[in-house]
Design a protein around this motif. Structure first.
Motif, PDB file in Angstrom:
ATOM      1  N   ASN A 321       0.820  -1.213   0.000  1.00 18.30           N
ATOM      2  CA  ASN A 321       0.000   0.000   0.000  1.00 18.30           C
ATOM      3  C   ASN A 321       0.855   1.264   0.000  1.00 18.30           C
ATOM      4  N   GLY A 322       1.974   1.216   0.716  1.00 24.39           N
ATOM      5  CA  GLY A 322       2.873   2.369   0.735  1.00 24.39           C
ATOM      6  C   GLY A 322       3.466   2.642  -0.628  1.00 24.39           C
ATOM      7  N   LEU A 323       3.861   1.580  -1.320  1.00 29.01           N
ATOM      8  CA  LEU A 323       4.402   1.726  -2.675  1.00 29.01           C
ATOM      9  C   LEU A 323       3.372   2.363  -3.591  1.00 29.01           C
ATOM     10  N   ALA A 324       2.133   1.916  -3.531  1.00 29.62           N
ATOM     11  CA  ALA A 324       1.075   2.477  -4.379  1.00 29.62           C
ATOM     12  C   ALA A 324       0.833   3.950  -4.042  1.00 29.62           C
ATOM     13  N   ARG A 325       0.855   4.281  -2.748  1.00 29.09           N
ATOM     14  CA  ARG A 325       0.595   5.665  -2.334  1.00 29.09           C
ATOM     15  C   ARG A 325       1.679   6.615  -2.847  1.00 29.09           C
ATOM     16  N   VAL A 326       2.926   6.204  -2.724  1.00 30.28           N
ATOM     17  CA  VAL A 326       4.019   7.051  -3.206  1.00 30.28           C
ATOM     18  C   VAL A 326       3.958   7.203  -4.721  1.00 30.28           C
ATOM     19  N   SER A 327       3.737   6.105  -5.418  1.00 31.16           N
ATOM     20  CA  SER A 327       3.695   6.154  -6.880  1.00 31.16           C
ATOM     21  C   SER A 327       2.608   7.097  -7.377  1.00 31.16           C
ATOM     22  N   GLN A 328       1.469   7.106  -6.693  1.00 27.82           N
ATOM     23  CA  GLN A 328       0.336   7.921  -7.126  1.00 27.82           C
ATOM     24  C   GLN A 328       0.439   9.376  -6.701  1.00 27.82           C
ATOM     25  N   ASN A 329       1.090   9.636  -5.542  1.00 30.32           N
ATOM     26  CA  ASN A 329       0.994  10.976  -4.953  1.00 30.32           C
ATOM     27  C   ASN A 329       2.311  11.692  -4.705  1.00 30.32           C
ATOM     28  N   PHE A 330       3.441  10.966  -4.691  1.00 36.14           N
ATOM     29  CA  PHE A 330       4.660  11.607  -4.212  1.00 36.14           C
ATOM     30  C   PHE A 330       5.866  11.426  -5.130  1.00 36.14           C
ATOM     31  N   ALA A 331       5.644  11.160  -6.402  1.00 35.10           N
ATOM     32  CA  ALA A 331       6.770  11.134  -7.338  1.00 35.10           C
ATOM     33  C   ALA A 331       7.294  12.552  -7.512  1.00 35.10           C
ATOM     34  N   ILE A 332       8.605  12.699  -7.625  1.00 36.83           N
ATOM     35  CA  ILE A 332       9.211  14.029  -7.689  1.00 36.83           C
ATOM     36  C   ILE A 332       8.765  14.800  -8.932  1.00 36.83           C
ATOM     37  N   GLU A 333       8.370  14.086  -9.983  1.00 43.04           N
ATOM     38  CA  GLU A 333       7.882  14.763 -11.189  1.00 43.04           C
ATOM     39  C   GLU A 333       6.622  15.566 -10.889  1.00 43.04           C
ATOM     40  N   GLY A 334       5.772  15.045 -10.003  1.00 37.99           N
ATOM     41  CA  GLY A 334       4.570  15.777  -9.612  1.00 37.99           C
ATOM     42  C   GLY A 334       4.901  17.052  -8.876  1.00 37.99           C
ATOM     43  N   GLU A 335       5.888  16.994  -7.981  1.00 42.06           N
ATOM     44  CA  GLU A 335       6.340  18.197  -7.277  1.00 42.06           C
ATOM     45  C   GLU A 335       6.878  19.227  -8.266  1.00 42.06           C
ATOM     46  N   ALA A 336       7.708  18.766  -9.206  1.00 42.04           N
ATOM     47  CA  ALA A 336       8.303  19.679 -10.182  1.00 42.04           C
ATOM     48  C   ALA A 336       7.236  20.332 -11.057  1.00 42.04           C
ATOM     49  N   ARG A 337       6.221  19.582 -11.458  1.00 42.84           N
ATOM     50  CA  ARG A 337       5.146  20.152 -12.285  1.00 42.84           C
ATOM     51  C   ARG A 337       4.348  21.195 -11.512  1.00 42.84           C
ATOM     52  N   ALA A 338       4.077  20.916 -10.238  1.00 43.58           N
ATOM     53  CA  ALA A 338       3.310  21.862  -9.433  1.00 43.58           C
ATOM     54  C   ALA A 338       4.085  23.163  -9.228  1.00 43.58           C
ATOM     55  N   ILE A 339       5.380  23.051  -8.996  1.00 42.53           N
ATOM     56  CA  ILE A 339       6.217  24.251  -8.869  1.00 42.53           C
ATOM     57  C   ILE A 339       6.271  24.980 -10.201  1.00 42.53           C
ATOM     58  N   GLY A 340       6.372  24.224 -11.295  1.00 42.79           N
ATOM     59  CA  GLY A 340       6.397  24.839 -12.623  1.00 42.79           C
ATOM     60  C   GLY A 340       5.149  25.646 -12.918  1.00 42.79           C
ATOM     61  N   ALA A 341       4.013  25.208 -12.390  1.00 39.39           N
ATOM     62  CA  ALA A 341       2.773  25.964 -12.598  1.00 39.39           C
ATOM     63  C   ALA A 341       2.844  27.328 -11.911  1.00 39.39           C
ATOM     64  N   ILE A 342       3.501  27.391 -10.759  1.00 39.94           N
ATOM     65  CA  ILE A 342       3.705  28.678 -10.076  1.00 39.94           C
ATOM     66  C   ILE A 342       4.586  29.586 -10.928  1.00 39.94           C
ATOM     67  N   TYR A 343       5.682  29.028 -11.448  1.00 44.06           N
ATOM     68  CA  TYR A 343       6.568  29.812 -12.309  1.00 44.06           C
ATOM     69  C   TYR A 343       5.783  30.381 -13.502  1.00 44.06           C
ATOM     70  N   GLU A 344       5.027  29.516 -14.142  1.00 39.56           N
ATOM     71  CA  GLU A 344       4.291  29.938 -15.339  1.00 39.56           C
ATOM     72  C   GLU A 344       3.343  31.087 -15.028  1.00 39.56           C
ATOM     73  N   SER A 345       2.646  30.992 -13.908  1.00 40.28           N
ATOM     74  CA  SER A 345       1.688  32.048 -13.560  1.00 40.28           C
ATOM     75  C   SER A 345       2.379  33.393 -13.378  1.00 40.28           C
ATOM     76  N   LEU A 346       3.601  33.384 -12.858  1.00 39.89           N
ATOM     77  CA  LEU A 346       4.330  34.631 -12.657  1.00 39.89           C
ATOM     78  C   LEU A 346       4.934  35.171 -13.957  1.00 39.89           C
ATOM     79  N   MET A 347       5.438  34.265 -14.791  1.00 46.77           N
ATOM     80  CA  MET A 347       6.074  34.721 -16.021  1.00 46.77           C
ATOM     81  C   MET A 347       5.071  35.156 -17.086  1.00 46.77           C
ATOM     82  N   ARG A 348       3.798  34.821 -16.881  1.00 51.42           N
ATOM     83  CA  ARG A 348       2.761  35.260 -17.823  1.00 51.42           C
ATOM     84  C   ARG A 348       2.165  36.604 -17.434  1.00 51.42           C
ATOM     85  N   LYS A 349       2.375  37.023 -16.173  1.00 51.73           N
ATOM     86  CA  LYS A 349       1.752  38.257 -15.696  1.00 51.73           C
ATOM     87  C   LYS A 349       2.376  39.467 -16.369  1.00 51.73           C
TER      88      LYS A 349
END
Length: 349
Positions: A321-349
């Protein structure tokens, strides 16, 4: 070095000493680059393999990169927020500033002053967000699931590390010191192992400076209990994912933690976790992946570990269950994409 004209995001690191913040930058930047984010680091104490710019390149910050309204400066410490504010507000350079806060304590007046001048603020957990008095976005850390993963053959993994493949192992990984609760782990194993001959324990991590005496006392305690051959101090290793893969149970005994990645690293290796309720652990661990216990509560740690040690079915289910939870919610690519969305919002302003 990379050409500043090709860079849209700057990740400064203004402390030479290796820390959790530095480690975050080292792990995130290659993933961000792979996702197409035009990011480079600035400052000392980072691997030469990371794309970097020079301090003299900052003279180019009056001009925005092609197709953008500005660049983003992503600070993670006070010492990185202040120069960015001076560049933006005093020199009128064309940047927006993002700050990531991992602190779970009340900020000083100086820190609050700096944070209020950010263009965007990221909190690394819900608990961290509770200490901020400005709007913020919660983005939990992720881990490299390509590096941390279950072993194809656990017995062979143990054998390759010089461990007994017929034994089960509980582990505690990280710096060896009082804050990290290494003594609580050792004491819990001293209580548990005599009645469980099929289990052993591993302490992996380094003690430094004033903590060397603390480590020596723990080893002496283990020796007096007659368990030196079953509670192993293996030191610091560059191949730490292999040590996770050799475990059957992970204990995170910290008394205090800012965030804490070790439970995620264990879960990604299909290892169930017993962790104290500190840092972001309550946001990482679910009932079906492990167990949360009160901080500094030795009895709760002993009871929690025993519940898994004595129930192989629960142990196996929590690991899966822990393996499934990490794979679905905590891969570093997900963190990077979420941070990238913040960057995009600022660079478009």
């Amino acid at each position: 070095m990379v050409d500043i004209r090709d860079i849209e995001i700057i990740a400064p690191n203004f402390k030479r000493r290796l820390s959790g913040v530095t480690s975050t930058i080292i792990q995130l930047v290659p993933v961000q680059r792979a996702l197409g984010q035009k990011i480079a680091v600035l400052g000392p104490g980072l691997p030469a393999s990371l794309p970097s710019i020079r301090f003299r390149d900052l003279m180019q910050l009056w001009q925005a990169p092609a197709g953008r309204t500005c660049r983003v400066w992503h600070a993670r410490r006070n010492v990185e927020m202040l120069p960015a504010i001076l560049l933006r507000d005093l020199l009128r350079m064309n940047i927006r500033i993002v700050f990531t806060s991992a602190s779970q304590r009340r900020h000083t007046g100086w820190s609050k002053f700096l944070i209020r001048r950010m263009d965007a603020v990221i909190a690394t957990s819900g608990k961290t967000a509770g200490y901020l008095d400005v709007p913020n976005t919660v983005i939990l850390h992720g881990i490299d699931t390509g590096r941390f993963h279950p072993p194809p053959d656990k017995a062979e993994t143990k054998r390759a590390l010089g461990l007994d493949p017929s034994k089960r192992y509980a582990g505690c990984f990280g710096r060896v010191r009082h804050q990290k609760g290494t003594d609580l782990f050792v004491d819990s194993m001293i209580a548990l192992l005599p009645g469980r001959p099929d289990w052993c324990a591993i302490v992996a991590g380094r003690a430094t400076g004033p903590h060397l005496a603390f480590e020596a006392q723990l080893k002496e305690r283990v020796a007096k209990a007659g368990l030196s051959d079953r509670i192993l101090f293996v030191g610091e290793h560059t191949d730490i994912p292999d040590w996770y893969r050799a475990l059957d149970l992970f204990i995170a005994p910290q008394r205090w933690e800012g965030f804490g990645l070790t439970p995620l690293e264990a879960m990604a290796s299909s290892v169930p976790v017993v962790a104290t309720d500190v840092g972001a652990f309550s946001e990482l661990i679910a009932d079906h992946t492990g167990l949360l216990i009160p901080a500094a509560d030795l009895k709760a740690m002993v009871d929690g570990a025993a519940a898994f040690m004595d129930d192989p079915a629960r142990l196996a289910a929590a690991g899966a269950n822990g393996l499934a939870r990490v794979s679905q919610n905590f891969a570093i690519e997900g963190e990077a994409r979420a941070i990238g969305a913040i960057y995009e919002s600022l660079m478009r302003k």
